[in-house]
Design an enzyme around this catalytic site. Structure first.
Site, PDB file in Angstrom:
ATOM      1  N   HIS A   1     -38.920 -93.196 -30.808  1.00 39.05           N
ATOM      2  CA  HIS A   1     -38.209 -91.927 -30.602  1.00 39.05           C
ATOM      3  C   HIS A   1     -36.786 -91.994 -31.166  1.00 39.05           C
ATOM      4  O   HIS A   1     -35.853 -91.382 -30.629  1.00 39.05           O
ATOM      5  CB  HIS A   1     -38.166 -91.565 -29.117  1.00 39.05           C
ATOM      6  CG  HIS A   1     -38.345 -90.100 -28.835  1.00 39.05           C
ATOM      7  ND1 HIS A   1     -39.555 -89.542 -28.491  1.00 39.05           N
ATOM      8  CD2 HIS A   1     -37.466 -89.061 -28.849  1.00 39.05           C
ATOM      9  CE1 HIS A   1     -39.412 -88.245 -28.286  1.00 39.05           C
ATOM     10  NE2 HIS A   1     -38.150 -87.923 -28.509  1.00 39.05           N
TER      11      HIS A   1
ATOM     12  N   LYS B   1     -47.761 -89.836 -31.586  1.00 37.67           N
ATOM     13  CA  LYS B   1     -46.438 -90.317 -31.986  1.00 37.67           C
ATOM     14  C   LYS B   1     -45.758 -90.997 -30.798  1.00 37.67           C
ATOM     15  O   LYS B   1     -45.643 -90.407 -29.728  1.00 37.67           O
ATOM     16  CB  LYS B   1     -45.571 -89.159 -32.480  1.00 37.67           C
ATOM     17  CG  LYS B   1     -44.173 -89.567 -32.914  1.00 37.67           C
ATOM     18  CD  LYS B   1     -43.395 -88.359 -33.422  1.00 37.67           C
ATOM     19  CE  LYS B   1     -42.003 -88.728 -33.874  1.00 37.67           C
ATOM     20  NZ  LYS B   1     -41.135 -89.111 -32.736  1.00 37.67           N
TER      21      LYS B   1
ATOM     22  N   SER C   1     -41.251 -79.241 -34.690  1.00 37.22           N
ATOM     23  CA  SER C   1     -41.151 -79.545 -33.268  1.00 37.22           C
ATOM     24  C   SER C   1     -41.568 -78.372 -32.390  1.00 37.22           C
ATOM     25  O   SER C   1     -41.307 -77.207 -32.717  1.00 37.22           O
ATOM     26  CB  SER C   1     -39.704 -79.936 -32.929  1.00 37.22           C
ATOM     27  OG  SER C   1     -39.519 -80.054 -31.536  1.00 37.22           O
TER      28      SER C   1
ATOM     29  N   THR D   1     -46.470 -86.108 -29.167  1.00 38.62           N
ATOM     30  CA  THR D   1     -45.475 -87.107 -28.774  1.00 38.62           C
ATOM     31  C   THR D   1     -45.842 -87.641 -27.395  1.00 38.62           C
ATOM     32  O   THR D   1     -45.960 -86.872 -26.437  1.00 38.62           O
ATOM     33  CB  THR D   1     -44.065 -86.497 -28.769  1.00 38.62           C
ATOM     34  OG1 THR D   1     -43.723 -86.138 -30.115  1.00 38.62           O
ATOM     35  CG2 THR D   1     -43.051 -87.490 -28.240  1.00 38.62           C
TER      36      THR D   1
ATOM     37  N   TYR E   1     -45.528 -81.160 -27.558  1.00 42.48           N
ATOM     38  CA  TYR E   1     -45.248 -81.726 -26.245  1.00 42.48           C
ATOM     39  C   TYR E   1     -46.201 -81.042 -25.269  1.00 42.48           C
ATOM     40  O   TYR E   1     -46.082 -79.839 -25.020  1.00 42.48           O
ATOM     41  CB  TYR E   1     -43.805 -81.448 -25.815  1.00 42.48           C
ATOM     42  CG  TYR E   1     -42.769 -82.376 -26.378  1.00 42.48           C
ATOM     43  CD1 TYR E   1     -42.750 -83.732 -26.036  1.00 42.48           C
ATOM     44  CD2 TYR E   1     -41.779 -81.902 -27.244  1.00 42.48           C
ATOM     45  CE1 TYR E   1     -41.777 -84.592 -26.544  1.00 42.48           C
ATOM     46  CE2 TYR E   1     -40.804 -82.755 -27.748  1.00 42.48           C
ATOM     47  CZ  TYR E   1     -40.813 -84.092 -27.397  1.00 42.48           C
ATOM     48  OH  TYR E   1     -39.850 -84.934 -27.902  1.00 42.48           O
TER      49      TYR E   1
END
Length: 376
Positions: A270, A246, A118, A172, A146
């Site tokens: 999510h 995603k 992440s 994402t 992100y």
């Protein structure tokens, strides 16, 4: 430089499935961490539906097929995998256990599981990568991105990921804002001292905006910088790494993603953490697979708790699955050893499901092995 191998913790006796790990993890986490990892959006309808939807799909096994020398191997984005299990991107894993993402990396590498790290990891992305890549048995290493308001920062983060050895980007796309998470608000959730999104250090603050009473702090401030399809096209122009999107759940979005050069799609809601009352990913997956038409691999996450769930996802057209909360529960329970055991349990259960449905390889798994309306 790799981080030291985390101290291995004992797995509690009698721990035989992922539900056991969830119970153990709840007993070990404080209320703050438990609210963050276990909670979902709103009334948690989608959170619960993700798991129950897999359970509702029934299997239609075949018998007396040759099974000797079977395996769970597959090809994904040009890489050979031992099995179709990847760790989903999850933030702030040091909240669950002090070894955090480093412990997750060591365990996933040892078990041949893919790892998606992440943006909001609580440990440096290069240290996580080094810990994972040092094991020759490792699977694919991907970096979840992100997109931020500052393109220069995005480029810097991308180059750091490339230099560290990440082999694909997972963007994402379904969280321009956080979901309404009642559990976290009741806790109330806050990051403890010493834990934060360390790889976000150096992100410049967004230019402030003056709001009037008629303005929305969400739409007129925060979402001024929400990513769009133009940002995906820009990112595609900045890197040769494969890009997976995603959070794709609508067939029209799946087609648009392929048209913009995405190399893969992850069908995901999510984990029920953003928009409540969305359908479970088991129900969304077939539409996304059909829309893509085999142009790129489709992966899925959300509610995977048994090897039979993995089998059903593959039968519905997924190339592989991502597993989230159960791995954090393994980490909280027994550190890297717990993560490795969770992966082993899922792989063993998948192999048993394959044998009992007459499948010797991944290519044998298809919709004809699902009962009723799930057959295509």
């Amino acid at each position: 430089m790799t981080a030291p191998l985390p101290t291995l913790l004992p797995i509690p006796p009698g721990t035989v499935n992922l539900a056991d790990y969830e119970r153990h993890a709840q007993a070990r986490m404080d209320a703050n961490a438990w609210a963050y990892f276990s909670g979902g959006a709103g009334d948690e309808i989608t959170l619960r539906a993700n798991a129950s939807a897999w359970q509702q799909i029934e299997l239609a096994p075949r018998v007396l097929r040759p099974l000797a020398h079977g395996n769970t191997q597959l090809q994904l984005l040009g890489q050979r995998l031992a099995h179709p299990l990847l760790a989903a991107p999850m933030a702030f894993q040091c909240l669950a256990q002090e070894s955090g993402e480093i412990g997750m990396a060591y365990a996933c590498a040892a078990m041949g599981a893919g790892l998606v790290v992440s943006t909001q990891a609580s440990q440096p992305l290069d240290a996580i990568a080094a810990s994972y890549l040092q094991d020759a048995a490792h699977g694919p290493l991907w970096f979840q991105l992100y997109l931020q308001h500052d393109r220069a920062f995005n480029i810097d983060l991308l180059r750091r990921a490339e230099a560290a050895g990440y082999q694909a980007l997972v963007v994402t796309v379904d969280a321009p804002t956080s979901g309404v998470r009642d559990r976290e608000r009741r806790a109330p959730f806050k990051l403890p001292a010493g834990i934060g999104a360390i790889n976000m250090t150096g992100l410049p603050a967004a230019e402030p905006v003056r709001l009037t009473p008629a303005d929305s702090p969400l739409f007129d401030d925060l979402l001024r910088h929400a990513p769009t399809w133009d940002d995906i096209a820009w990112l595609r122009s900045q890197t040769a790494l494969p890009i997976l999107l995603k959070g794709i759940t609508h067939p029209l979005d799946a087609k648009q993603a392929v048209g913009l050069g995405a190399n893969g799609i992850i069908c995901s809601n999510h984990g029920g953490r953003t928009l409540d009352t969305m359908p479970a990913t088991a129900r969304l997956l077939p539409g996304v697979v059909a829309a893509v038409g085999g142009a790129v691999p489709v992966l899925v996450d959300g509610g995977i708790r048994r090897g039979t769930d993995v089998f059903k996802a593959l039968a519905l057209g997924a190339s592989a699955v991502l597993v989230g909360r159960p791995l954090v529960y393994g980490l909280a329970t027994a550190g890297a050893a717990g993560v490795a055991h969770v992966i082993r349990l899922l792989r063993d259960e998948l192999e048993a499901a394959m044998a009992l449905t007459g499948c010797r390889s991944m290519s044998d798994i298809g919709p004809e092995l699902l009962a009723g309306d799930w057959q295509r």
